[in-house]
Design a protein around this motif. Sequence first.
Motif, PDB file in Angstrom:
ATOM      1  N   ASN A   1       8.861   3.757   3.720  1.00  7.79           N
ATOM      2  CA  ASN A   1       9.610   4.885   3.146  1.00  7.79           C
ATOM      3  C   ASN A   1      10.258   4.496   1.815  1.00  7.79           C
ATOM      4  N   PHE A   2      10.496   3.187   1.635  1.00  6.18           N
ATOM      5  CA  PHE A   2      11.119   2.695   0.409  1.00  6.18           C
ATOM      6  C   PHE A   2      10.089   2.218  -0.614  1.00  6.18           C
ATOM      7  N   PHE A   3       8.800   2.384  -0.290  1.00  5.77           N
ATOM      8  CA  PHE A   3       7.766   1.897  -1.206  1.00  5.77           C
ATOM      9  C   PHE A   3       7.883   2.598  -2.559  1.00  5.77           C
ATOM     10  N   LEU A   4       7.820   1.802  -3.601  1.00  5.82           N
ATOM     11  CA  LEU A   4       7.891   2.318  -4.962  1.00  5.82           C
ATOM     12  C   LEU A   4       6.626   1.900  -5.709  1.00  5.82           C
ATOM     13  N   GLY A   5       5.947   2.886  -6.289  1.00  3.78           N
ATOM     14  CA  GLY A   5       4.677   2.596  -6.945  1.00  3.78           C
ATOM     15  C   GLY A   5       4.838   1.974  -8.316  1.00  3.78           C
ATOM     16  N   LEU A   6       5.386   0.769  -8.359  1.00  5.55           N
ATOM     17  CA  LEU A   6       5.454   0.028  -9.615  1.00  5.55           C
ATOM     18  C   LEU A   6       4.063  -0.493  -9.980  1.00  5.55           C
ATOM     19  N   SER A   7       3.904  -0.886 -11.231  1.00  9.01           N
ATOM     20  CA  SER A   7       2.587  -1.309 -11.723  1.00  9.01           C
ATOM     21  C   SER A   7       1.914  -2.367 -10.855  1.00  9.01           C
ATOM     22  N   PRO A   8       2.601  -3.478 -10.499  1.00 12.78           N
ATOM     23  CA  PRO A   8       1.898  -4.504  -9.729  1.00 12.78           C
ATOM     24  C   PRO A   8       1.402  -4.015  -8.373  1.00 12.78           C
ATOM     25  N   HIS A   9       2.197  -3.170  -7.703  1.00 14.12           N
ATOM     26  CA  HIS A   9       1.797  -2.684  -6.380  1.00 14.12           C
ATOM     27  C   HIS A   9       0.735  -1.593  -6.481  1.00 14.12           C
ATOM     28  N   ASN A  10       0.847  -0.718  -7.475  1.00  9.20           N
ATOM     29  CA  ASN A  10      -0.186   0.301  -7.679  1.00  9.20           C
ATOM     30  C   ASN A  10      -1.520  -0.335  -8.035  1.00  9.20           C
ATOM     31  N   GLU A  11      -1.473  -1.356  -8.894  1.00  6.53           N
ATOM     32  CA  GLU A  11      -2.700  -2.046  -9.287  1.00  6.53           C
ATOM     33  C   GLU A  11      -3.332  -2.741  -8.081  1.00  6.53           C
ATOM     34  N   ALA A  12      -2.505  -3.379  -7.261  1.00  6.70           N
ATOM     35  CA  ALA A  12      -3.019  -4.057  -6.075  1.00  6.70           C
ATOM     36  C   ALA A  12      -3.663  -3.062  -5.110  1.00  6.70           C
ATOM     37  N   LEU A  13      -3.009  -1.926  -4.901  1.00  4.04           N
ATOM     38  CA  LEU A  13      -3.577  -0.898  -4.018  1.00  4.04           C
ATOM     39  C   LEU A  13      -4.897  -0.360  -4.565  1.00  4.04           C
ATOM     40  N   ALA A  14      -4.953  -0.172  -5.882  1.00  2.00           N
ATOM     41  CA  ALA A  14      -6.179   0.317  -6.504  1.00  2.00           C
ATOM     42  C   ALA A  14      -7.323  -0.672  -6.312  1.00  2.00           C
ATOM     43  N   VAL A  15      -7.019  -1.969  -6.478  1.00  2.00           N
ATOM     44  CA  VAL A  15      -8.034  -3.009  -6.269  1.00  2.00           C
ATOM     45  C   VAL A  15      -8.508  -2.992  -4.816  1.00  2.00           C
ATOM     46  N   LEU A  16      -7.555  -2.882  -3.889  1.00  3.15           N
ATOM     47  CA  LEU A  16      -7.904  -2.875  -2.467  1.00  3.15           C
ATOM     48  C   LEU A  16      -8.801  -1.691  -2.117  1.00  3.15           C
ATOM     49  N   MET A  17      -8.411  -0.506  -2.563  1.00  7.50           N
ATOM     50  CA  MET A  17      -9.189   0.689  -2.240  1.00  7.50           C
ATOM     51  C   MET A  17     -10.581   0.637  -2.856  1.00  7.50           C
ATOM     52  N   THR A  18     -10.657   0.175  -4.102  1.00  2.62           N
ATOM     53  CA  THR A  18     -11.959   0.060  -4.766  1.00  2.62           C
ATOM     54  C   THR A  18     -12.843  -0.939  -4.036  1.00  2.62           C
ATOM     55  N   ALA A  19     -12.265  -2.083  -3.671  1.00  2.00           N
ATOM     56  CA  ALA A  19     -13.033  -3.127  -2.991  1.00  2.00           C
ATOM     57  C   ALA A  19     -13.516  -2.669  -1.617  1.00  2.00           C
ATOM     58  N   LEU A  20     -12.663  -1.964  -0.888  1.00  5.85           N
ATOM     59  CA  LEU A  20     -13.051  -1.497   0.440  1.00  5.85           C
ATOM     60  C   LEU A  20     -14.205  -0.500   0.369  1.00  5.85           C
ATOM     61  N   LYS A  21     -14.234   0.312  -0.681  1.00  5.36           N
ATOM     62  CA  LYS A  21     -15.300   1.300  -0.826  1.00  5.36           C
ATOM     63  C   LYS A  21     -16.651   0.645  -1.088  1.00  5.36           C
ATOM     64  N   THR A  22     -16.639  -0.563  -1.670  1.00  2.00           N
ATOM     65  CA  THR A  22     -17.900  -1.248  -1.947  1.00  2.00           C
ATOM     66  C   THR A  22     -18.509  -1.834  -0.682  1.00  2.00           C
TER      67      THR A  22
END
Length: 300
Positions: free
Chosen positions: A20-41
């Motif tokens: 609930n306290f998650f804040l989409g700062l650059s490092p965390h947004n970038e990490a999530l984007a990498v994770l989602m992209t990698a999982l789709k491959t």
Amino acid sequence: MYLYHFGLQELPFTLTPNTNFFLGLSPHNEALAVLMTALKTGEGFIKVVGEVGTGKTLLCRKLLNEIPEHFVTAYIPNPYLNPNELRRAVAVELGVKQAQRMSVQLLTQRIQDKLLELHQKGHSVVLILDEAQALPEESLEALRLFTNLETETRKLLQVVLFAQPELDERLGQSEFRQLRQRITFSYQLRAMNEEEVQHYIQHRMKVAGYKGAELFSKAVIKKITKVSNGIPRLVNILCHKMLMLAYGQGQYQMTKKHLQAAIEDTEGVSYKPLSLTYLAVVMIVLTSLVSVIYWSGVSL
């Protein structure tokens, strides 16, 4: 505690990974984007590395909450397991019945059967390990062998590793070169800068229910960033202690004195006040050096 004093509904700086306290700062947004992209491959290993307290577990929970529905996840928060224990933990997470009673050979076969069953139903399976630097050497090899399970077109199991930098040191050893080559996506989670720390503090206060004027001045936030090195966990600890101190003194504005007291009570911060004894020694040494330089100049 200080909830009523500041008009809060809950504690804003607890150490539990509350999404609930998650804040989409650059490092965390970038990490999530990498994770989602990698999982789709659908290929191999994915690794997210960060120092202690940079928010890996919170990011891990965020991934578990937001991963698309066609993914089936097996989550292991404490991977300090030998290969046999690791196989059984994975089997239990995947819903393999009587996993604790099977032989290793039968268990491996049942895991493969379960993965094939899920694949035929249109599911992708992801094994997520937090604190992966704690995996024993034998278990790292067992983990690599898991990813040998595949069809002609895709892997039956993907693996996401959240770990401290010690994992990279281990993977740098020659005996782990096969595993290292299978890591197709990797992300280094960085600490926050000053602007991000300010946004982070304001965000958590707002989520906790605070509606008043800013409690933390820019000068105080600048020093918080410096002494914490932008590590979220240390920021949380310092802010929590400052709020406690201000409440105890009946104050509403965070001051540098509150921060200094919090620093002196916190392990791991990068700044400690100089003691009077130390300062006295430094002054004596400096005075002596000035005298020597002065009298040397006179004698010349």
